[in-house]
Write an enzyme that holds these catalytic residues in place. Structure first.
Site, mmCIF file in Angstrom:
data_model
loop_
_atom_site.group_PDB
_atom_site.id
_atom_site.type_symbol
_atom_site.label_atom_id
_atom_site.label_comp_id
_atom_site.label_asym_id
_atom_site.label_seq_id
_atom_site.Cartn_x
_atom_site.Cartn_y
_atom_site.Cartn_z
ATOM 1 N N GLU A 1 0.855 -1.185 0.000
ATOM 2 C CA GLU A 1 0.000 0.000 0.000
ATOM 3 C C GLU A 1 0.890 1.233 0.000
ATOM 4 O OE1 GLU A 1 -3.917 2.009 2.024
ATOM 5 O OE2 GLU A 1 -3.107 0.179 2.912
ATOM 6 N N CYS B 1 -6.713 0.811 2.568
ATOM 7 C CA CYS B 1 -7.654 1.926 2.622
ATOM 8 C C CYS B 1 -7.460 2.919 1.491
ATOM 9 C CB CYS B 1 -7.537 2.629 3.968
ATOM 10 S SG CYS B 1 -8.067 1.614 5.363
ATOM 11 N N ASN C 1 -12.130 -3.203 -0.109
ATOM 12 C CA ASN C 1 -11.006 -3.461 0.782
ATOM 13 C C ASN C 1 -11.466 -3.962 2.142
ATOM 14 O OD1 ASN C 1 -8.429 -3.281 2.155
ATOM 15 N ND2 ASN C 1 -9.198 -1.390 3.036
ATOM 16 N N GLU C 2 -11.883 -3.061 2.997
ATOM 17 C CA GLU C 2 -12.194 -3.412 4.383
ATOM 18 C C GLU C 2 -13.617 -2.974 4.694
ATOM 19 O OE1 GLU C 2 -8.855 -3.560 7.761
ATOM 20 O OE2 GLU C 2 -9.749 -1.577 7.551
#
Length: 654
Positions: free
Chosen positions: A47, A240, A371-372
């Protein structure tokens, strides 16, 4: 010496009562193949956080090369010597172009006027190495040439070149500088000689020595650390960062491919996320874009795993969503990405890949949807993505989110719901204490063997607490991860992928800790956690075989954790043992089900008596594998387990 008492369970504490003379016998049944180990078992999560891309693995040395930061001259400083007369004007073309700004320099003195760029916390320059400068420029009026310098922190010149500019049309100019000295905090100076007007854009400086010597490429030492792990997959671009704080600054892969100067620069979502580490100069140039990620995956032998925005911004920030009836462009982006990666060179997106230099497909097999994310809104969007992708590309395996935590109400909703939808891979995240990792070594022992497979997509042991700026990559955190990973590997029929996160951290530009690899402008080192990951990745074997301690799996008895595999190709038994106790333990590994073993085994051992110890730039390999040879007693491997140690033992089957 620090003690481990604070983070061990009561069962583990009994390890302190053992004596060196107490022999514990492990049993490995090398002929009972429990499950294959996936080639993707141990991988890498990338990331762009902690200056991981711009200022990190992307080797560009100039910060804000195209003047597109919110403060257009951030990173730049006007230079005037001997009362030189000149000025800078930032011009916005006002056109629908990705990067509309450029700088206009009006030079009224024949010499002494220029600009300087500070780089990303300084430019790392190495003596005798070559550095390639390029820029787009035109001369609307007058006659102005460029003198280009590299200077050290004391403003002493350590390299120089010049460029002759001509014409009123935009052209690309290039030059090279050979450094005369090594400097961690170098700057780039550009001096204007003559009088007139110069327009400039995309002012860039790269080391000649990039990964595979690709012009405008990646920082070689950082990629080498990744290649040395031989990872099974590369997950990109995060995290994120995929979501964005708002949907307007989400990651859009189509804006990261094609010509470098046509990739739209945007703010990095981590620039002001944490008050303890504000980094307002953190932007994304996307010089490291999706094409480069695919290429990097191929270079290091890893399966590419792109993660795409599913129409949801970060739920920790704005939690914006796109209405489901307006989700088609997001879904089309996913379908087009598969064509970009796998399509023939005469397809729309396959043609772009070929034009960029890779006619052959990248053979994409995996893709993440969101993603999350969590909640019903995620499930609604996931189902639409899955339906469209599976209809057109049924072989592509989809990674789906079960939220930011490994338990709790968000997980408890998503886990059964996605199982009911027969999802391919569930992405579980755990940023937890060392104690949590020890206690959860059996997490997957009772998981449904017929349900979705698990991607342990983000995990790291946090010594001071999640999000705490005082977290460090100490031996305590790495040792607890090593213990937990015995359980991941033992359950390789359920756990198909796992990756530590985050990957990189700039020593002066980080926002989040802990991290796997730390670097500055000239150096990089692997943490103890890096060496744990590397030992697992390099020694994963082909099949898990039973390994027990007193007829039970070794998952905490007397502070010991263990697992075994065989490598059917290399014809080896591979044994991993972790001693989380404060005292040495004498053990013996009895290997059953083989005709004959080699006389000696090899061991790679990570150990340190101080749980708070960490690697540093001064001692980058302070905690790193040490090689040992063990003499077998027939089919038994005698092993002394040092306090706070992790070792990988390999025995040849004859």
């Amino acid at each position: 010496m620090k003690t481990i008492t604070a983070w061990l369970t009561g069962a583990c504490l009994s390890a302190g009562t053992l004596t060196a003379q107490t022999t514990q016998v492990f049993t490995v049944k090398a002929n009972q193949l429990k499950t294959p180990v996936q080639k993707t078992m141990w991988g890498i999560f990338f990331e762009d956080i902690n200056f991981g891309a711009d200022g990190g693995i992307y080797a560009e040395l100039v910060k804000n090369r195209s003047f597109e930061f919110a403060t257009p001259l951030m990173g730049w400083k006007e230079q005037k010597q001997n009362n030189a007369n000149g000025s800078i004007l930032i011009i916005n073309r006002g056109e629908q172009v990705p990067n509309p700004r450029f700088a206009r320099f009006t030079v009224r003195s024949a010499s002494g006027y220029g600009i300087s760029n500070e780089g990303f916390r300084g430019m790392g320059i190495t003596a005798n190495n070559q550095y390639d400068l390029s820029l787009l420029a035109r001369v609307p009026e007058g006659n102005v040439q460029l003198r280009i310098e590299l200077v050290n922190a004391a403003n002493e010149k350590i390299g120089e070149t010049s460029l002759t500019l001509s014409g009123k049309d935009w052209k690309k100019y290039t030059a090279s500088i050979t450094a005369k000295a090594t400097e961690a905090k170098a700057k780039l100076n550009i001096w204007f000689e003559g009088t007139g007007v110069v327009d400039a854009d995309m002012i860039s400086l790269f080391p000649k020595n990039t990964w595979k010597n690709r012009p405008g490429g990646l920082r070689a030492d950082l990629v080498q650390l990744l290649a040395d792990m031989k990872p099974g997959f590369l997950r990109f671009p995060g995290g994120c960062i995929v979501e964005g704080k708002e949907l307007t600054n989400r990651y859009q892969w189509k804006k990261t491919v094609g010509a470098i100067n046509e990739r739209e620069v945007i703010v990095n979502r981590w620039n002001t996320e944490f008050r303890h580490k504000l980094t307002p100069d953190y932007y994304q140039s996307f010089g490291l874009g999706f094409y480069e990620y695919f290429l990097l995956s191929e270079d290091i032998g890893a399966e590419p795993l792109p993660i795409l925005n599913c129409g949801m911004a970060c739920q920790f920030n704005t939690a914006e969503v796109v209405p489901t009836e307006e989700l088609d462009p997001y879904i089309q982006d996913a379908l087009d990405l598969i064509e970009f990666a796998n399509g023939p060179a005469d397809s729309k997106w396959g043609k772009l890949r070929a034009q960029m230099g890779h006619p052959a497909p990248f053979n994409l097999k995996l893709m993440g949807v969101g993603n999350e994310q969590w909640g019903e809104q995620y499930i609604e969007r996931y189902k639409l993505f899955a339906k469209a992708i599976k209809e057109k590309y049924p072989a592509v395996q989809l990674v789906s989110s079960v939220g930011p935590n490994p338990d709790g109400p968000l997980f408890d909703y998503l886990n059964p719901t996605l199982r009911g939808l027969k999802a391919d891979l569930l992405d579980e995240h755990y940023y937890r204490s060392p104690d949590w990792f020890l206690k959860n070594a059996k997490r997957y022992d009772d998981y449904d063997r017929n349900g979705p497979k698990i991607f342990a997509g983000e995990y790291a042991s946090h010594s001071k607490g999640v999000g705490n700026s005082e977290n460090i990559n100490n031996w305590q955190s790495a040792l607890s991860e090593a213990a937990f990973m015995t359980g991941l590997e033992r359950n390789a029929d359920v756990v198909h992928m796992a990756s530590y996160a985050p990957l990189f951290a700039h020593a002066e530009g980080w926002q989040w800790t802990p991290d796997l690899i730390w670097f500055n402008s000239l150096q990089a080192y692997g943490t103890p956690n890096y060496y744990v990951q590397k030992l697992y990745s390099l020694n994963k074997g082909t099949h898990v075989v039973p390994m027990t301690l007193n007829n039970e799996i070794a998952a905490g008895q007397n502070g010991l954790y263990a697992n075994a595999c065989i490598d059917s190709v290399a014809k080896e038994v591979i044994i991993k043992i972790v001693n989380t106790g404060a005292t040495p333990q004498t053990s013996e590994v009895a290997i059953e089900g083989v005709k004959k073993l080699a006389a000696n085994a090899t061991a790679e051992v990570l150990k340190n008596g101080d749980l708070q110890q960490a690697n540093t730039f001064a001692q980058p390999a302070g905690i790193s594998p040490q090689q040992e040879t063990i003499k077998l007693k027939g089919k038994k491997v005698p092993v002394t387990l040092a306090p706070y140690s992790f070792q990988v033992i390999k025995v040849k089957m004859l």
